[in-house]
Every structure is written in C-alpha cells, then in structure tokens.
Design a protein around this motif. Structure first.
Motif, PDB file in Angstrom:
ATOM      1  N   ASN A  63      -3.557  -4.725 -10.701  1.00 32.73           N
ATOM      2  CA  ASN A  63      -3.645  -3.269 -10.581  1.00 32.73           C
ATOM      3  C   ASN A  63      -2.807  -2.583 -11.649  1.00 32.73           C
ATOM      4  O   ASN A  63      -1.897  -3.179 -12.222  1.00 32.73           O
ATOM      5  N   ARG A  64      -3.117  -1.300 -11.878  1.00 31.08           N
ATOM      6  CA  ARG A  64      -2.284  -0.483 -12.766  1.00 31.08           C
ATOM      7  C   ARG A  64      -1.266   0.265 -11.925  1.00 31.08           C
ATOM      8  O   ARG A  64      -1.572   0.710 -10.811  1.00 31.08           O
ATOM      9  N   TYR A  65      -0.051   0.437 -12.474  1.00 28.18           N
ATOM     10  CA  TYR A  65       1.022   1.039 -11.686  1.00 28.18           C
ATOM     11  C   TYR A  65       1.806   2.115 -12.440  1.00 28.18           C
ATOM     12  O   TYR A  65       2.761   2.652 -11.896  1.00 28.18           O
ATOM     13  N   GLN A  68       1.793   5.586 -10.638  1.00 26.00           N
ATOM     14  CA  GLN A  68       2.511   5.471  -9.361  1.00 26.00           C
ATOM     15  C   GLN A  68       4.014   5.334  -9.587  1.00 26.00           C
ATOM     16  O   GLN A  68       4.826   5.893  -8.850  1.00 26.00           O
ATOM     17  N   LYS A  69       4.359   4.600 -10.639  1.00 26.25           N
ATOM     18  CA  LYS A  69       5.773   4.419 -10.980  1.00 26.25           C
ATOM     19  C   LYS A  69       6.401   5.750 -11.391  1.00 26.25           C
ATOM     20  O   LYS A  69       7.520   6.090 -10.967  1.00 26.25           O
ATOM     21  N   SER A 102      -1.258   9.670  -9.472  1.00 26.98           N
ATOM     22  CA  SER A 102      -0.995   8.439  -8.722  1.00 26.98           C
ATOM     23  C   SER A 102      -2.172   8.090  -7.812  1.00 26.98           C
ATOM     24  O   SER A 102      -2.591   6.925  -7.744  1.00 26.98           O
ATOM     25  N   LYS A 106      -4.768   4.793  -7.901  1.00 23.97           N
ATOM     26  CA  LYS A 106      -5.064   3.918  -6.760  1.00 23.97           C
ATOM     27  C   LYS A 106      -6.568   3.761  -6.565  1.00 23.97           C
ATOM     28  O   LYS A 106      -7.059   2.659  -6.324  1.00 23.97           O
ATOM     29  N   ASN A 109      -7.932   1.532  -9.175  1.00 24.07           N
ATOM     30  CA  ASN A 109      -7.643   0.129  -8.844  1.00 24.07           C
ATOM     31  C   ASN A 109      -8.650  -0.407  -7.827  1.00 24.07           C
ATOM     32  O   ASN A 109      -9.106  -1.555  -7.937  1.00 24.07           O
ATOM     33  N   GLU A 160       2.871  -1.338  -1.694  1.00 24.07           N
ATOM     34  CA  GLU A 160       2.105  -0.732  -2.784  1.00 24.07           C
ATOM     35  C   GLU A 160       1.844  -1.713  -3.924  1.00 24.07           C
ATOM     36  O   GLU A 160       0.867  -1.582  -4.651  1.00 24.07           O
ATOM     37  N   ALA A 162       3.633  -3.699  -7.452  1.00 22.08           N
ATOM     38  CA  ALA A 162       4.318  -3.219  -8.652  1.00 22.08           C
ATOM     39  C   ALA A 162       3.986  -4.178  -9.788  1.00 22.08           C
ATOM     40  O   ALA A 162       3.217  -5.122  -9.609  1.00 22.08           O
ATOM     41  N   GLU A 163       4.577  -3.923 -10.943  1.00 21.48           N
ATOM     42  CA  GLU A 163       4.329  -4.829 -12.072  1.00 21.48           C
ATOM     43  C   GLU A 163       4.863  -6.230 -11.775  1.00 21.48           C
ATOM     44  O   GLU A 163       4.412  -7.204 -12.365  1.00 21.48           O
TER      45      GLU A 163
END
Length: 384
Positions: A63-65, A68-69, A102, A106, A109, A160, A162-163
């Motif tokens: 996923n890309r974050y 969201q980060k 964000s 999601k 993703n 959620e 994360a990386e």
C-alpha cells in the motif's frame, strides 16, 4: 515444476511456519494484544494449532502511505499547538485537505488490491501480510527495540499499516533466485523494506505468556515456510469454505445447534432462544468453524457438495461427531428414526479432537446439485 505446483498469489491466505532454532507457526495473543509470537508446543505442520485462525495472513500488495503519514503528522502537530490561537483556521483547512488526501489514498490502495488480486508473486516482490483475525498488518518498527531481545527491532500488528509493513520475499535456498515465481511450501526470508533485517523467531519466552517466543527483526537464519490455507479464487463471500464461522439452524424446530457444559461435561443440544425471532440469537456457544477436509492439515478450501467437512466449536475447540445412540429410555422420536428394530440410531456428541472419522460429515443439497458445485453460504443450506 510439476503439474501439482501451486504458486503464491496476491489475495491468497497463508500460514507462516518458522524453521530454525525455534520452530512453530507465527501467531498472536488475541485481538487486543498486538505482539506476534511463536508457540512451539501449540502445533506443527502435521498437527496445526487448535486456534489456527490466529496463524492466518492474507498476501496483499504494498500500500501507499505518504498521504496518511502526512495527515497523522499534521494531526499530532495540531494537538500540540491547540493552546495557540493564531492561524487556527488555516491549520484546520490544511488538516481537512490532508484528511481528504489520506482517504483518497486508502481508496486507491483498495482499488489496487482488487486490480492485483490473483497476480503470481515472484521473489523480490514487495508484499504486505494482513492478519486475518485482527485485520491488522504485520509491521516492523525500526525505531523501537524488541521487548525482550534489545538488539532486535520490534515486530507488531498495526491497524492502518505503514512503510514498515512492506516485506521483500527472498529465497532461503539457492535453488530459487530473484524473479522466480514463489511456490507454496517454499522456505523464504521475510525482509522489511525499510529495515533490512529479516523476521526472526527469538528464543526468548514472554514473561506473561510462558512458552510463547517473541517474533522480532534481526540478522538471523530463521526461514519461514509459506503454507497455503486458502487460494484467492476460493475466498468468496457467497461460498462455504474452510475457516468460515457459521451457526447451524434447525429449520423445523427453529433452534440453533449449541454446545454447553453441564456438570463438568460438554453436551450438544438444540437451544431455545428467548428472542422474538429465533434467527436473531447471537450466543457464541452456537458458533461453529467450518473445516473442509484435505490431505494437508494446514490447507482449507472452498466446500463442494462432494467435499467432506468437520465442524469445530469456536469457543472450546471441540468437534461435532456422530455415535450410536444406545440410550434405553423410551423415546418416540428415536423409535421413529430407527424404523426396523435392528437399525441403529445415531446422536450428535462433542469430541475434543478432529482426527476421529466420526467427526467427518457430508453436506447434502436440498435441491438438485452436481457434486463438483460449490456449497453456497446461505441460511438454507443443510447442516451435518
């Protein structure tokens, strides 16, 4: 590759078995506790743990974050600056834009997962591991030391993701190389993209859970055997499959098959509910986990009308079994079922283990259906 070779796909549900100094399935300690553990005594590849649902992970694309980060960082900053009145409106506007970005990320993703579902995974690909029971991602936090092995990095479940949830799948043996397709049953290393040190089955016991070993990330020789539990193509909401939790409803009596303890012994019975509608009953004592019998005990699958099934009580781990009813008390229903005087009558009983042939059932269709058709997951399908 042989004709029976099964490749690993995006969307497959698998278990991870550690092989090294410590051997066992990666598991968890419940829905609230985010630690990942291995309990060598709980089970092995030939006899999986009773709570095998705790050991299951779905293979997901990375996923890309970034959005969201940024949003979480801005939220934290605003909380720290709440006492300052200046530029509050500007901060709120920025925060709302970041929140919107964000949410878009999601959704993107989710679309990406649907798009990639069914893709064959090759060595060197980046994946994420979603714990099925908790719906959280396996994640390495390189900024925190492991709770027990202080020279290692902490591994936990993150809601959620994360990386730190990105993992390279690396071959353990040299007979596989980068770019080769990953075969279910391969021994692999799971290397976090942002940490570089692979997942490790520690030899340290948890203080509050003796016998459970910590899972962390550190340079080690722990390999993980990826065992397929459910193929992506079998994981359908409208089909009865291994791992599903169901209730067994007696249509004529309008009661659920339930198991409970009486005088320190477990009994199966049809439970009367006090609710206005019988189908609205929600007792956990009437919940059963479906097992589709396979040659590989770690494998499940979609149920077909010609499949064999077991039904495991979710709360206790006991199985439904059938045995000859030799009760000599007069019962008109028993005599009606018996027919001829010499015919045996069977009753349902709970047994603690599923390796007894008496716990294996067929499921019959109430309408004409071919044996190779999948069993629909509907309230109308018959029980054992």
């Amino acid at each position: 590759m042989s004709e029976t070779t099964t490749f690993l796909h995006i969307g497959d549900i698998v278990s991870l078995f550690a092989e090294g100094t410590v051997c066992g399935f990666m598991s968890t300690l419940g829905l609230v506790d985010d630690r990942c553990v291995i309990n060598p005594e709980a089970g092995n590849l030939n006899e999986p743990p009773k709570k095998f649902r705790d050991c299951l992970f779905k293979i997901c694309p990375s996923n890309r974050y970034s959005a969201q980060k940024q949003y979480r960082k801005a939220q934290k900053h605003q909380q720290n600056q709440q006492h300052l009145l200046s530029s509050v409106s500007d901060d709120r506007l920025l925060l709302e834009k970041l929140r919107h970005a964000s949410e878009l990320e999601k959704k993107q993703n989710e679309r990406e997962f649907k798009k990639q579902q069914g893709y064959i995974i090759s060595y060197g690909h980046v994946v994420q591991l979603l714990h099925i029971k908790s719906n959280k991602f396996l994640t390495v936090n390189r900024r925190l030391p492991a709770l027990l092995e202080k020279n290692a990095m902490r591994v936990m479940l993150d809601k959620e993701g994360a990386e730190g949830s990105w993992f390279y799948i690396v071959p353990f043996y040299k007979l596989r190389s980068q770019g080769d397709k990953v075969v279910c049953g391969d021994r692999v290393l799971l290397k976090p993209v942002n940490a570089g040190q692979p997942l490790h089955a520690s030899n340290y016991d948890l203080v509050d859970n003796p016998g459970c070993k910590e899972v962390n990330a550190v340079n080690c020789n722990t390999s993980w055997k990826i065992s397929l539990f459910l193929e992506h193509s079998e994981n359908r909401e409208d089909v009865l499959k291994g791992g599903d939790v169901v209730r067994l409803f007696h249509a004529e009596q309008e009661k659920f098959l339930t198991m409970d303890e009486y005088k320190k012994k477990q009994y199966l019975f049809l439970r009367t509910t006090g609710r206005t509608s019988a189908t609205a009953a929600t007792s956990s004592k009437a919940l059963w986990e479906v097992e589709v019998v396979q040659h590989d005990p770690c494998r499940a699958g979609a149920g077909h009308w010609n499949s064999l099934f077991r039904f495991k009580h979710l709360a206790t781990g006991y199985y439904i079994a059938a045995e000859v009813d030799d009760d000599d008390l007069t019962d008109p229903m028993r005599e009606k079922l018996r027919g001829a005087p010499d015919n045996p009558v069977y009753c349902l009983v709970p047994i603690p283990y599923g390796n007894d042939i008496a716990s294996i059932f067929e499921v019959d269709a109430t309408t004409a259906a071919r044996g190779d058709m999948m069993v629909p997951r509907l309230k109308e399908h018959s029980g054992p």
